[in-house]
Motif scaffolding. Structure first.
Motif, PDB file in Angstrom:
ATOM      1  N   GLU A  52      -3.700   7.156  -4.118  1.00 48.26           N
ATOM      2  CA  GLU A  52      -2.761   7.545  -5.180  1.00 48.26           C
ATOM      3  C   GLU A  52      -1.336   7.211  -4.776  1.00 48.26           C
ATOM      4  OE1 GLU A  52      -1.713  11.355  -8.040  1.00 48.26           O
ATOM      5  OE2 GLU A  52      -2.923  11.680  -6.252  1.00 48.26           O
ATOM      6  N   HIS A  53      -1.001   7.476  -3.520  1.00 53.90           N
ATOM      7  CA  HIS A  53       0.342   7.159  -3.020  1.00 53.90           C
ATOM      8  C   HIS A  53       0.584   5.647  -3.084  1.00 53.90           C
ATOM      9  CE1 HIS A  53       3.981   7.317  -0.621  1.00 53.90           C
ATOM     10  NE2 HIS A  53       3.461   6.392   0.175  1.00 53.90           N
ATOM     11  N   ASN A  54      -0.417   4.884  -2.611  1.00 53.05           N
ATOM     12  CA  ASN A  54      -0.279   3.423  -2.631  1.00 53.05           C
ATOM     13  C   ASN A  54      -0.194   2.899  -4.065  1.00 53.05           C
ATOM     14  OD1 ASN A  54      -0.317   3.358   0.132  1.00 53.05           O
ATOM     15  ND2 ASN A  54      -2.464   2.768   0.287  1.00 53.05           N
ATOM     16  N   ASN A  55      -0.946   3.495  -4.971  1.00 61.98           N
ATOM     17  CA  ASN A  55      -0.900   3.099  -6.381  1.00 61.98           C
ATOM     18  C   ASN A  55       0.488   3.370  -6.961  1.00 61.98           C
ATOM     19  OD1 ASN A  55      -2.091   2.085  -8.753  1.00 61.98           O
ATOM     20  ND2 ASN A  55      -2.370   4.158  -9.525  1.00 61.98           N
ATOM     21  N   GLN A  56       1.084   4.516  -6.623  1.00 61.82           N
ATOM     22  CA  GLN A  56       2.445   4.826  -7.100  1.00 61.82           C
ATOM     23  C   GLN A  56       3.440   3.814  -6.545  1.00 61.82           C
ATOM     24  OE1 GLN A  56       3.059   8.892  -5.878  1.00 61.82           O
ATOM     25  NE2 GLN A  56       2.011   9.745  -7.683  1.00 61.82           N
ATOM     26  N   GLN A  57       3.270   3.458  -5.281  1.00 60.30           N
ATOM     27  CA  GLN A  57       4.154   2.448  -4.699  1.00 60.30           C
ATOM     28  C   GLN A  57       3.993   1.099  -5.408  1.00 60.30           C
ATOM     29  OE1 GLN A  57       3.399   2.478  -0.436  1.00 60.30           O
ATOM     30  NE2 GLN A  57       5.396   3.449  -0.104  1.00 60.30           N
ATOM     31  N   LEU A  58       2.747   0.733  -5.714  1.00 60.78           N
ATOM     32  CA  LEU A  58       2.515  -0.519  -6.431  1.00 60.78           C
ATOM     33  C   LEU A  58       3.195  -0.503  -7.793  1.00 60.78           C
ATOM     34  CD1 LEU A  58      -1.208  -1.361  -5.637  1.00 60.78           C
ATOM     35  CD2 LEU A  58       0.797  -2.653  -4.943  1.00 60.78           C
ATOM     36  N   VAL A  59       3.126   0.621  -8.497  1.00 54.76           N
ATOM     37  CA  VAL A  59       3.788   0.735  -9.802  1.00 54.76           C
ATOM     38  C   VAL A  59       5.294   0.587  -9.629  1.00 54.76           C
ATOM     39  CG1 VAL A  59       4.297   2.327 -11.695  1.00 54.76           C
ATOM     40  CG2 VAL A  59       1.944   2.073 -10.888  1.00 54.76           C
ATOM     41  N   GLU A  60       5.848   1.244  -8.595  1.00 53.83           N
ATOM     42  CA  GLU A  60       7.292   1.135  -8.332  1.00 53.83           C
ATOM     43  C   GLU A  60       7.670  -0.306  -7.995  1.00 53.83           C
ATOM     44  OE1 GLU A  60       8.278   3.956  -5.273  1.00 53.83           O
ATOM     45  OE2 GLU A  60       7.679   5.670  -6.520  1.00 53.83           O
ATOM     46  N   TYR A  61       6.852  -0.965  -7.156  1.00 55.09           N
ATOM     47  CA  TYR A  61       7.120  -2.355  -6.797  1.00 55.09           C
ATOM     48  C   TYR A  61       7.042  -3.255  -8.026  1.00 55.09           C
ATOM     49  CZ  TYR A  61       6.647  -1.093  -1.833  1.00 55.09           C
ATOM     50  OH  TYR A  61       6.811  -0.526  -0.603  1.00 55.09           O
TER      51      TYR A  61
END
Length: 186
Positions: A52-61
């Motif tokens: 979930e954290h990595n997915n949020q980072q991907l969305v931010e990126y």
């Protein structure tokens, strides 16, 4: 058996929810934390937290990337506009340079025409003036009179051509031979 089956069912249920797209689903802690099956569920929860954290980072990126692409697009449009302006200015500069070169050539031709005209004028002064003097001394019935008149008329025509050359040399300033009364002007 419930100590094994319930935690496994819980983890399997969370897996189905995650597969369906609910990445926020977590396995509840059922039983002793030191139990290997419960630890498996906790590890699965940790893995989901990381996902979930990595997915949020991907969305931010992705959002940041889209902003940068938009900024690059705007910058590219500005550069294209600037390049078009510079090309237009360069074409205008080239046009003005060509116009200046033509003007300089015309000035050189005018200077040359003026020099030629002055030289011809000096030569023609004798051709135009001497026939007049000869006509004054010749009798009216002299057979030479007609030839001298032809010489004088040809000299006057040549003088007109010289005046045209001088006009060209002065860049179109025409000279008139009109008599002017200075007293009336003053």
């Amino acid at each position: 058996s419930r100590k094994i089956i319930n935690p496994i069912r819980s983890v399997a249920g969370v897996m189905r929810e995650v597969k369906a797209g609910n990445i926020e689903a977590r396995s509840p802690v059922l039983g002793n934390r030191e139990n290997e099956i419960v630890q498996f569920g906790l590890s699965f929860n940790d893995m989901l937290d990381t996902l979930e954290h990595n997915n949020q980072q991907l969305v931010e990126y992705q959002n940041e990337l889209e902003e940068r692409v938009l900024d690059l697009h705007k910058t590219n449009q500005k550069l294209e506009t600037e390049i078009a302006g510079r090309k237009k200015a360069e074409r205008e500069r080239q046009r003005l340079t060509n116009q200046l070169q033509r003007a300089e050539k015309m000035e050189a031709i005018g200077t040359l025409a003026g020099g030629v005209a002055h030289d011809l004028n000096n030569i023609l002064s004798g051709i135009v003036s001497y026939p007049e003097l000869l006509l004054l001394q010749l009798p009216e019935d002299s057979p030479l009179r007609k030839s001298i008149m032809t010489i004088m008329e040809s000299g006057q025509k040549a003088a007109t051509v010289v005046q045209d050359l001088l006009t060209l040399a002065r860049r179109g300033v025409a000279i008139t031979n009109d008599v002017v009364n200075i007293n009336q002007i003053i």
